[in-house]
Design an enzyme around this catalytic site. Structure first.
Site, mmCIF file in Angstrom:
data_model
loop_
_atom_site.group_PDB
_atom_site.id
_atom_site.type_symbol
_atom_site.label_atom_id
_atom_site.label_comp_id
_atom_site.label_asym_id
_atom_site.label_seq_id
_atom_site.Cartn_x
_atom_site.Cartn_y
_atom_site.Cartn_z
ATOM 1 N N LYS A 168 0.876 -1.169 0.000
ATOM 2 C CA LYS A 168 0.000 0.000 0.000
ATOM 3 C C LYS A 168 0.913 1.218 0.000
ATOM 4 O O LYS A 168 1.617 1.477 0.968
ATOM 5 C CB LYS A 168 -0.908 0.022 1.221
ATOM 6 C CG LYS A 168 -1.789 1.267 1.275
ATOM 7 C CD LYS A 168 -2.497 1.422 2.600
ATOM 8 C CE LYS A 168 -3.124 2.815 2.684
ATOM 9 N NZ LYS A 168 -3.716 3.082 4.022
ATOM 10 N N GLY A 214 -8.576 9.234 9.383
ATOM 11 C CA GLY A 214 -8.969 9.365 10.780
ATOM 12 C C GLY A 214 -10.041 10.391 11.058
ATOM 13 O O GLY A 214 -10.392 10.622 12.218
ATOM 14 N N ALA A 252 -9.753 5.442 3.878
ATOM 15 C CA ALA A 252 -9.631 6.589 4.778
ATOM 16 C C ALA A 252 -10.917 7.409 4.875
ATOM 17 O O ALA A 252 -11.616 7.615 3.885
ATOM 18 C CB ALA A 252 -8.481 7.518 4.376
ATOM 19 N N ASN A 301 -9.555 1.746 9.597
ATOM 20 C CA ASN A 301 -8.780 1.431 10.781
ATOM 21 C C ASN A 301 -9.344 2.131 12.011
ATOM 22 O O ASN A 301 -9.868 1.511 12.929
ATOM 23 C CB ASN A 301 -7.327 1.820 10.563
ATOM 24 C CG ASN A 301 -6.388 1.356 11.668
ATOM 25 O OD1 ASN A 301 -5.180 1.319 11.509
ATOM 26 N ND2 ASN A 301 -6.896 0.962 12.829
ATOM 27 N N THR A 302 -9.266 3.465 12.006
ATOM 28 C CA THR A 302 -9.611 4.249 13.191
ATOM 29 C C THR A 302 -11.027 3.992 13.672
ATOM 30 O O THR A 302 -11.280 3.912 14.885
ATOM 31 C CB THR A 302 -9.419 5.751 12.909
ATOM 32 O OG1 THR A 302 -8.105 5.963 12.407
ATOM 33 C CG2 THR A 302 -9.607 6.567 14.175
#
Length: 259
Positions: free
Chosen positions: A97, A158, A185, A207-208
């Site tokens: 990535k 995030g 994202a 992720n976050t």
């Protein structure tokens, strides 16, 4: 529900990051709850010390998933290429990535450097997953550089804002109907992920939103279900929005009643 990236078929359309979890046990349980086949790993974070790197690698092996190393934190072409080569050696995979950013506040992809690094890495045998903007011309140049997958952002990393520019994402999908597209994202809640899949995108990476939830394991499960629902909705062919009402019950042929 399977999807193919670089001639590799995976069952889940959800890719999961591995940072910021409260504990290794929660991370492992979240990976399992998400039913993902692919997790992203930052080489910089996981190789800070030899001992911690080995422990993390053993944890990932327990999850039985494919690793997508990333170049998070890189600020230049040279730095990203070096990190990618280290990741290929460490994780024994050509997948990378590619992430290059300059602004610490927005973490915007540095698209000029991104295109150059993508060209170098694909020439060196890497399968590049570039984290990019939703700009059509940048996407086209990344494909010309040899990328076979694109990862446009939904919003800044995030931020949890969801899809800042739905029109741009629709434009990418329309112009590149056969290219695997992954929104990476900015997703904050499962409905954001469902919306991405409803647009015809192939997958999401997040992720976050999971790692920082009050219950990461439960949130991972919620995202898994949202991704499946969004893809099913796309395949079912959703109705188009209208500017006027349309009765769901026909009025033609109904009996007339009089007092």
């Amino acid at each position: 529900m399977s999807v193919t990236f670089y001639n590799t078929n995976v069952e889940s359309r959800l890719l999961l990051g591995t940072a910021r979890y409260p504990s290794p046990a929660v991370l492992l349980d979240s990976i399992r709850a998400s039913q993902t086949d692919i997790v992203t790993v930052s080489l910089r974070r996981e190789s800070n010390t030899e001992k911690s790197g080995e422990a993390f690698w053993e944890l990932i092996k327990q999850a039985h998933v494919r690793v997508l190393p990333n170049t998070a934190g890189c600020r230049s072409v040279k730095e990203a290429v070096l990190t990618a080569n280290m990741a290929r050696e460490l994780f024994d995979t050509p997948w990378i990535k590619l992430e290059i950013t300059h602004n610490d506040n927005t973490l915007n992809p540095a698209v000029v450097e991104l295109i150059e690094a993508a060209r170098i890495l694909t020439r060196d045998g890497f399968d590049v997953f570039p984290y990019t903007t939703d700009d059509l011309s940048v996407a086209d140049q990344l494909l010309q550089a040899g990328c076979q997958v694109l990862m446009p952002w939904g919003a800044p990393i995030g931020s949890g804002r969801g899809l800042n520019n739905v029109f741009a994402l629709k434009t990418l999908r329309t112009h590149f109907p056969d290219v695997p597209l992954i929104v990476d994202a900015g997703l904050g809640v499962p409905s954001h992920a469902a919306e991405v899949l409803e647009l015809g995108y192939d997958a999401v990476l997040l992720n976050t939103a999971v790692a920082t939830a009050a219950d990461p394991v439960l949130m991972a499960s919620a995202f898994s279900q949202a991704v499946n629902a969004g893809r099913l909705a796309f395949e079912a062919g959703p109705m188009h929005a209208r500017d006027f009402a349309t009765p769901s019950t026909p009025v033609v042929g109904m009996p007339l009643w009089s007092a």
